[in-house]
Motif scaffolding. Structure first.
Motif, PDB file in Angstrom:
ATOM      1  N   VAL A  88       0.876  -1.172   0.000  1.00 58.46           N
ATOM      2  CA  VAL A  88       0.000   0.000   0.000  1.00 58.46           C
ATOM      3  C   VAL A  88       0.910   1.219   0.000  1.00 58.46           C
ATOM      4  O   VAL A  88       1.760   1.370   0.879  1.00 58.46           O
ATOM      5  CB  VAL A  88      -0.925   0.021   1.235  1.00 58.46           C
ATOM      6  CG1 VAL A  88      -1.850   1.220   1.190  1.00 58.46           C
ATOM      7  CG2 VAL A  88      -1.726  -1.259   1.323  1.00 58.46           C
ATOM      8  N   TYR A  89       0.754   2.084  -1.012  1.00 53.37           N
ATOM      9  CA  TYR A  89       1.678   3.194  -1.193  1.00 53.37           C
ATOM     10  C   TYR A  89       0.925   4.489  -1.462  1.00 53.37           C
ATOM     11  O   TYR A  89      -0.129   4.477  -2.081  1.00 53.37           O
ATOM     12  CB  TYR A  89       2.615   2.917  -2.386  1.00 53.37           C
ATOM     13  CG  TYR A  89       3.368   1.623  -2.258  1.00 53.37           C
ATOM     14  CD1 TYR A  89       4.501   1.539  -1.480  1.00 53.37           C
ATOM     15  CD2 TYR A  89       2.934   0.480  -2.927  1.00 53.37           C
ATOM     16  CE1 TYR A  89       5.198   0.352  -1.349  1.00 53.37           C
ATOM     17  CE2 TYR A  89       3.628  -0.710  -2.808  1.00 53.37           C
ATOM     18  CZ  TYR A  89       4.754  -0.773  -2.017  1.00 53.37           C
ATOM     19  OH  TYR A  89       5.435  -1.949  -1.892  1.00 53.37           O
ATOM     20  N   ASP A 116     -15.349  -4.364  -1.135  1.00 51.22           N
ATOM     21  CA  ASP A 116     -15.131  -4.422   0.319  1.00 51.22           C
ATOM     22  C   ASP A 116     -14.393  -3.180   0.820  1.00 51.22           C
ATOM     23  O   ASP A 116     -14.720  -2.639   1.879  1.00 51.22           O
ATOM     24  CB  ASP A 116     -14.350  -5.682   0.683  1.00 51.22           C
ATOM     25  CG  ASP A 116     -15.186  -6.945   0.522  1.00 51.22           C
ATOM     26  OD1 ASP A 116     -16.425  -6.831   0.359  1.00 51.22           O
ATOM     27  OD2 ASP A 116     -14.606  -8.055   0.569  1.00 51.22           O
ATOM     28  N   LEU A 117     -13.390  -2.727   0.069  1.00 52.90           N
ATOM     29  CA  LEU A 117     -12.690  -1.500   0.447  1.00 52.90           C
ATOM     30  C   LEU A 117     -13.613  -0.294   0.393  1.00 52.90           C
ATOM     31  O   LEU A 117     -13.569   0.578   1.258  1.00 52.90           O
ATOM     32  CB  LEU A 117     -11.501  -1.272  -0.490  1.00 52.90           C
ATOM     33  CG  LEU A 117     -10.197  -1.964  -0.134  1.00 52.90           C
ATOM     34  CD1 LEU A 117      -9.208  -1.821  -1.262  1.00 52.90           C
ATOM     35  CD2 LEU A 117      -9.628  -1.401   1.142  1.00 52.90           C
ATOM     36  N   LYS A 118     -14.459  -0.257  -0.630  1.00 54.14           N
ATOM     37  CA  LYS A 118     -15.393   0.852  -0.784  1.00 54.14           C
ATOM     38  C   LYS A 118     -16.369   0.911   0.390  1.00 54.14           C
ATOM     39  O   LYS A 118     -16.644   1.981   0.926  1.00 54.14           O
ATOM     40  CB  LYS A 118     -16.154   0.687  -2.104  1.00 54.14           C
ATOM     41  CG  LYS A 118     -17.156   1.751  -2.400  1.00 54.14           C
ATOM     42  CD  LYS A 118     -17.819   1.470  -3.726  1.00 54.14           C
ATOM     43  CE  LYS A 118     -19.232   1.968  -3.682  1.00 54.14           C
ATOM     44  NZ  LYS A 118     -20.002   1.588  -4.840  1.00 54.14           N
ATOM     45  N   ASN A 149      -5.245  -0.817   7.898  1.00 54.59           N
ATOM     46  CA  ASN A 149      -6.089  -1.263   9.005  1.00 54.59           C
ATOM     47  C   ASN A 149      -7.136  -2.259   8.506  1.00 54.59           C
ATOM     48  O   ASN A 149      -7.381  -3.289   9.148  1.00 54.59           O
ATOM     49  CB  ASN A 149      -6.756  -0.060   9.669  1.00 54.59           C
ATOM     50  CG  ASN A 149      -7.507  -0.448  10.921  1.00 54.59           C
ATOM     51  OD1 ASN A 149      -7.207  -1.465  11.541  1.00 54.59           O
ATOM     52  ND2 ASN A 149      -8.468   0.365  11.294  1.00 54.59           N
ATOM     53  N   PHE A 150      -7.730  -1.985   7.363  1.00 55.11           N
ATOM     54  CA  PHE A 150      -8.715  -2.901   6.791  1.00 55.11           C
ATOM     55  C   PHE A 150      -8.081  -4.253   6.446  1.00 55.11           C
ATOM     56  O   PHE A 150      -8.628  -5.311   6.772  1.00 55.11           O
ATOM     57  CB  PHE A 150      -9.326  -2.281   5.527  1.00 55.11           C
ATOM     58  CG  PHE A 150     -10.113  -3.248   4.688  1.00 55.11           C
ATOM     59  CD1 PHE A 150     -11.370  -3.659   5.084  1.00 55.11           C
ATOM     60  CD2 PHE A 150      -9.588  -3.751   3.513  1.00 55.11           C
ATOM     61  CE1 PHE A 150     -12.102  -4.554   4.316  1.00 55.11           C
ATOM     62  CE2 PHE A 150     -10.301  -4.656   2.748  1.00 55.11           C
ATOM     63  CZ  PHE A 150     -11.564  -5.051   3.144  1.00 55.11           C
ATOM     64  N   ASN A 152      -5.363  -5.608   7.682  1.00 51.40           N
ATOM     65  CA  ASN A 152      -4.970  -6.325   8.903  1.00 51.40           C
ATOM     66  C   ASN A 152      -6.165  -6.956   9.589  1.00 51.40           C
ATOM     67  O   ASN A 152      -6.059  -8.063  10.118  1.00 51.40           O
ATOM     68  CB  ASN A 152      -4.236  -5.395   9.862  1.00 51.40           C
ATOM     69  CG  ASN A 152      -2.834  -5.081   9.390  1.00 51.40           C
ATOM     70  OD1 ASN A 152      -2.204  -5.893   8.720  1.00 51.40           O
ATOM     71  ND2 ASN A 152      -2.337  -3.904   9.730  1.00 51.40           N
ATOM     72  N   THR A 153      -7.307  -6.282   9.586  1.00 57.04           N
ATOM     73  CA  THR A 153      -8.497  -6.887  10.189  1.00 57.04           C
ATOM     74  C   THR A 153      -9.020  -8.064   9.365  1.00 57.04           C
ATOM     75  O   THR A 153      -9.619  -8.968   9.915  1.00 57.04           O
ATOM     76  CB  THR A 153      -9.625  -5.847  10.370  1.00 57.04           C
ATOM     77  OG1 THR A 153      -9.901  -5.248   9.111  1.00 57.04           O
ATOM     78  CG2 THR A 153      -9.228  -4.789  11.377  1.00 57.04           C
ATOM     79  N   MET A 154      -8.761  -8.020   8.060  1.00 62.68           N
ATOM     80  CA  MET A 154      -9.172  -9.135   7.202  1.00 62.68           C
ATOM     81  C   MET A 154      -8.211 -10.318   7.301  1.00 62.68           C
ATOM     82  O   MET A 154      -8.503 -11.396   6.789  1.00 62.68           O
ATOM     83  CB  MET A 154      -9.282  -8.672   5.738  1.00 62.68           C
ATOM     84  CG  MET A 154     -10.367  -7.642   5.507  1.00 62.68           C
ATOM     85  SD  MET A 154     -11.995  -8.237   5.929  1.00 62.68           S
ATOM     86  CE  MET A 154     -12.327  -9.290   4.554  1.00 62.68           C
ATOM     87  N   GLY A 155      -7.076 -10.137   7.924  1.00 62.43           N
ATOM     88  CA  GLY A 155      -6.155 -11.251   8.136  1.00 62.43           C
ATOM     89  C   GLY A 155      -5.025 -11.341   7.143  1.00 62.43           C
ATOM     90  O   GLY A 155      -4.374 -12.373   7.035  1.00 62.43           O
ATOM     91  N   PHE A 156      -4.779 -10.290   6.402  1.00 59.75           N
ATOM     92  CA  PHE A 156      -3.660 -10.312   5.454  1.00 59.75           C
ATOM     93  C   PHE A 156      -2.455  -9.784   6.162  1.00 59.75           C
ATOM     94  O   PHE A 156      -1.393  -9.862   5.928  1.00 59.75           O
ATOM     95  CB  PHE A 156      -3.964  -9.471   4.206  1.00 59.75           C
ATOM     96  CG  PHE A 156      -5.119 -10.002   3.409  1.00 59.75           C
ATOM     97  CD1 PHE A 156      -5.017 -11.205   2.750  1.00 59.75           C
ATOM     98  CD2 PHE A 156      -6.306  -9.310   3.315  1.00 59.75           C
ATOM     99  CE1 PHE A 156      -6.073 -11.702   2.005  1.00 59.75           C
ATOM    100  CE2 PHE A 156      -7.359  -9.792   2.571  1.00 59.75           C
ATOM    101  CZ  PHE A 156      -7.246 -10.982   1.927  1.00 59.75           C
TER     102      PHE A 156
END
Length: 156
Positions: A88-89, A116-118, A149-150, A152-156
């Motif tokens: 992510v940049y 999902d990001l939207k 943050n999104f 990390n919460t999704m488990g990536f």
């Protein structure tokens, strides 16, 4: 005051040999930790380590229910770079007036990831897009920390 070139020595005086080799000639002591254990007369007995106890079969089934469920299989995957960071940049274009966030290393269904990001970042349709050539997701604005943050919460 500098001496004229004529009076300067042709070569620098070398250091005495005794001081230059002293450092190399001295033994170097190193400390290292070993993983081997010293054999002693005291051997651990089986009584020292208690075996795992499960008194009731119902208790073991309730403990598996309280543990988190297995992760849901998502139609997309976001990989990491060679430094084990998510791709992510932040980017700036048009002389710094256009600020965008790039999400790289996305695989699978990128349209589902975009949706999902939207939904998670509460973006409009015009604020997020997929670059089909490079397989990057482009988000308008600097939203790197929200995207991280999104993910990390999704488990990536």
């Amino acid at each position: 005051m500098l001496l004229p070139k004529v009076f300067r020595p042709l070569a620098a005086h070398p250091a005495p040999l005794s001081t230059s080799f002293t450092r190399l000639a001295l033994p170097i002591r190193s400390r290292c930790m070993t993983t081997s254990t010293i054999q002693s007369s005291e051997q651990p007995t089986s009584n020292d380590i208690p075996p795992p106890t499960s008194s009731n079969p119902t208790e073991s089934s309730t403990s598996t229910q309280t543990e988190p469920q297995s992760k849901i299989r998502l139609p997309y995957f976001v990989g990491r770079n060679n430094l084990n960071n998510l791709g992510v940049y932040h980017k700036q274009k048009q002389g710094g007036n256009l600020k965008i966030t790039l999400l790289k290393h996305g695989d699978g269904d990128l349209r589902a990831l975009k949706q999902d990001l939207k939904a998670a970042l509460q973006l409009n349709d015009t604020d997020i897009a997929i670059n089909n050539t490079t397989k990057h997701i482009v988000i308008r604005g600097h939203k790197k920390f929200n995207v991280l943050n999104f993910l990390n919460t999704m488990g990536f």
